[in-house]
Design an enzyme around this catalytic site. Structure first.
Site, mmCIF file in Angstrom:
data_model
loop_
_atom_site.group_PDB
_atom_site.id
_atom_site.type_symbol
_atom_site.label_atom_id
_atom_site.label_comp_id
_atom_site.label_asym_id
_atom_site.label_seq_id
_atom_site.Cartn_x
_atom_site.Cartn_y
_atom_site.Cartn_z
ATOM 1 N NE ARG A 21 -2.797 -7.755 -4.213
ATOM 2 C CZ ARG A 21 -3.576 -8.045 -3.462
ATOM 3 N NH1 ARG A 21 -2.951 -8.241 -1.977
ATOM 4 N NH2 ARG A 21 -4.830 -8.569 -3.514
ATOM 5 C CB SER A 78 -4.285 -6.351 4.729
ATOM 6 O OG SER A 78 -3.856 -5.198 4.265
ATOM 7 C CG HIS A 109 -1.890 -0.944 1.383
ATOM 8 N ND1 HIS A 109 -2.166 -1.730 2.487
ATOM 9 C CD2 HIS A 109 -2.836 -1.317 0.546
ATOM 10 C CE1 HIS A 109 -3.194 -2.640 2.225
ATOM 11 N NE2 HIS A 109 -3.644 -2.462 1.101
ATOM 12 C CE LYS A 133 -13.455 -7.303 3.594
ATOM 13 N NZ LYS A 133 -12.231 -6.834 3.126
HETATM 14 O O1 PNS Z 1 -9.147 -2.794 0.452
HETATM 15 P P1 PNS Z 1 -10.465 -3.266 0.028
HETATM 16 O O2 PNS Z 1 -11.029 -4.142 1.223
HETATM 17 O O3 PNS Z 1 -10.246 -4.348 -1.465
HETATM 18 O O4 PNS Z 1 -11.243 -2.226 -0.574
HETATM 19 C C1 PNS Z 1 -12.509 -2.121 -1.185
HETATM 20 C C2 PNS Z 1 -13.222 -0.885 -1.187
HETATM 21 C C3 PNS Z 1 -13.036 -0.126 -0.049
HETATM 22 C C4 PNS Z 1 -12.562 -0.128 -2.298
HETATM 23 C C5 PNS Z 1 -14.429 -1.140 -1.710
HETATM 24 O O5 PNS Z 1 -15.237 -2.132 -0.897
HETATM 25 C C6 PNS Z 1 -15.438 0.285 -1.770
HETATM 26 O O6 PNS Z 1 -15.428 1.005 -2.583
HETATM 27 N N1 PNS Z 1 -16.693 -0.057 -0.627
HETATM 28 C C7 PNS Z 1 -17.379 1.478 -0.696
HETATM 29 C C8 PNS Z 1 -18.843 0.953 -0.984
HETATM 30 C C9 PNS Z 1 -19.063 1.210 -2.466
HETATM 31 O O7 PNS Z 1 -18.724 2.222 -3.069
HETATM 32 N N2 PNS Z 1 -19.487 -0.133 -3.014
HETATM 33 C C10 PNS Z 1 -19.577 -0.143 -4.510
HETATM 34 C C11 PNS Z 1 -18.412 -0.388 -5.174
HETATM 35 S S1 PNS Z 1 -18.443 -0.826 -6.695
#
Ligand code: PNS
Length: 184
Positions: A111, A149, A38, A62
């Site tokens: 990645r 993570s 990150h 989560k």
């Molecule tokens: O580190 P992660 O868990 O892969 O991040 C995921 C994240 C935070 C980018 C995604 O879950 C997100 O954007 N959540 C916010 C809710 C939202 O906008 N959902 C629709 C996404 S298409």
């Protein structure tokens, strides 16, 4: 004047000066905890965009290892002196947060090919939700292409070595977290 621009450095400069715009990007994620992968991506984004907002999702589905406050502290202590980067938490739709902070770009790291399908789905859904926001995929250094993570937590929980995978402050906190979990 024609907008077609064949190889002509003068033309390129002129076009750039017509667009004196500040590009603000949001780098969203769970960051539970932040890894060196990150951090690598944050540094690359900070070199590419005028402002970068690292946005921690207050995830309701989560159960995280670290609270949002702890994740903010770890990110801030790991970012160092990148003065065009800040850290914030958000809830709700990512595209709403992006627009609220005046950003136009979402940065996501890829990645390996296996990341692509999920990231493509999210990027296209975000585009459907807000056509003005672009997702930019960036590659971390190869050394971090296997790092997540989730794996860091699993290794630490099982007593493995996470040195070099996360910033020093994070390493200390992850170890402490699992020590306290064992003793309770
Ligand atoms: O580190 P992660 O868990 O892969 O991040 C995921 C994240 C935070 C980018 C995604 O879950 C997100 O954007 N959540 C916010 C809710 C939202 O906008 N959902 C629709 C996404 S298409």
């Amino acid at each position: 004047m024609s907008s077609a621009c064949t190889y002509n450095p003068g033309c390129v400069l002129q076009k750039a000066s017509e667009l004196p715009m500040i590009i603000r990007a949001v780098y969203p994620g769970s960051f539970d905890p932040v890894t060196n992968g990150h951090i690598d991506l944050i540094q690359r984004s900070a070199a590419l965009f005028d402002h970068v907002i690292v946005a921690i999702l207050k995830n309701t589905s989560k159960i995280p290892l670290f609270s949002v406050e702890e994740r903010i502290e770890m990110l801030r202590s790991s970012i160092g002196n990148l003065d065009n980067v800040c850290v914030e938490a958000f809830e709700g739709l990512l595209v709403d947060f992006v627009q609220k902070v005046g950003a136009s770009v979402i940065v996501r790291g890829i990645r390996a090919v296996s990341d692509y399908e999920y990231e493509l789905q999210m990027a296209l859904m975000n585009r459907r939700l807000c056509n003005k926001v672009e997702t930019v995929f960036m590659l971390p250094a190869e050394a971090y292409s296997f790092l997540s993570s989730k794996l860091v937590k699993e290794i630490a929980e099982l007593g493995g070595d996470i040195n070099g995978l996360v910033p020093p402050d994070v390493e200390r906190r992850v170890r402490a977290k699992f020590r306290s979990q064992i003793s309770t």
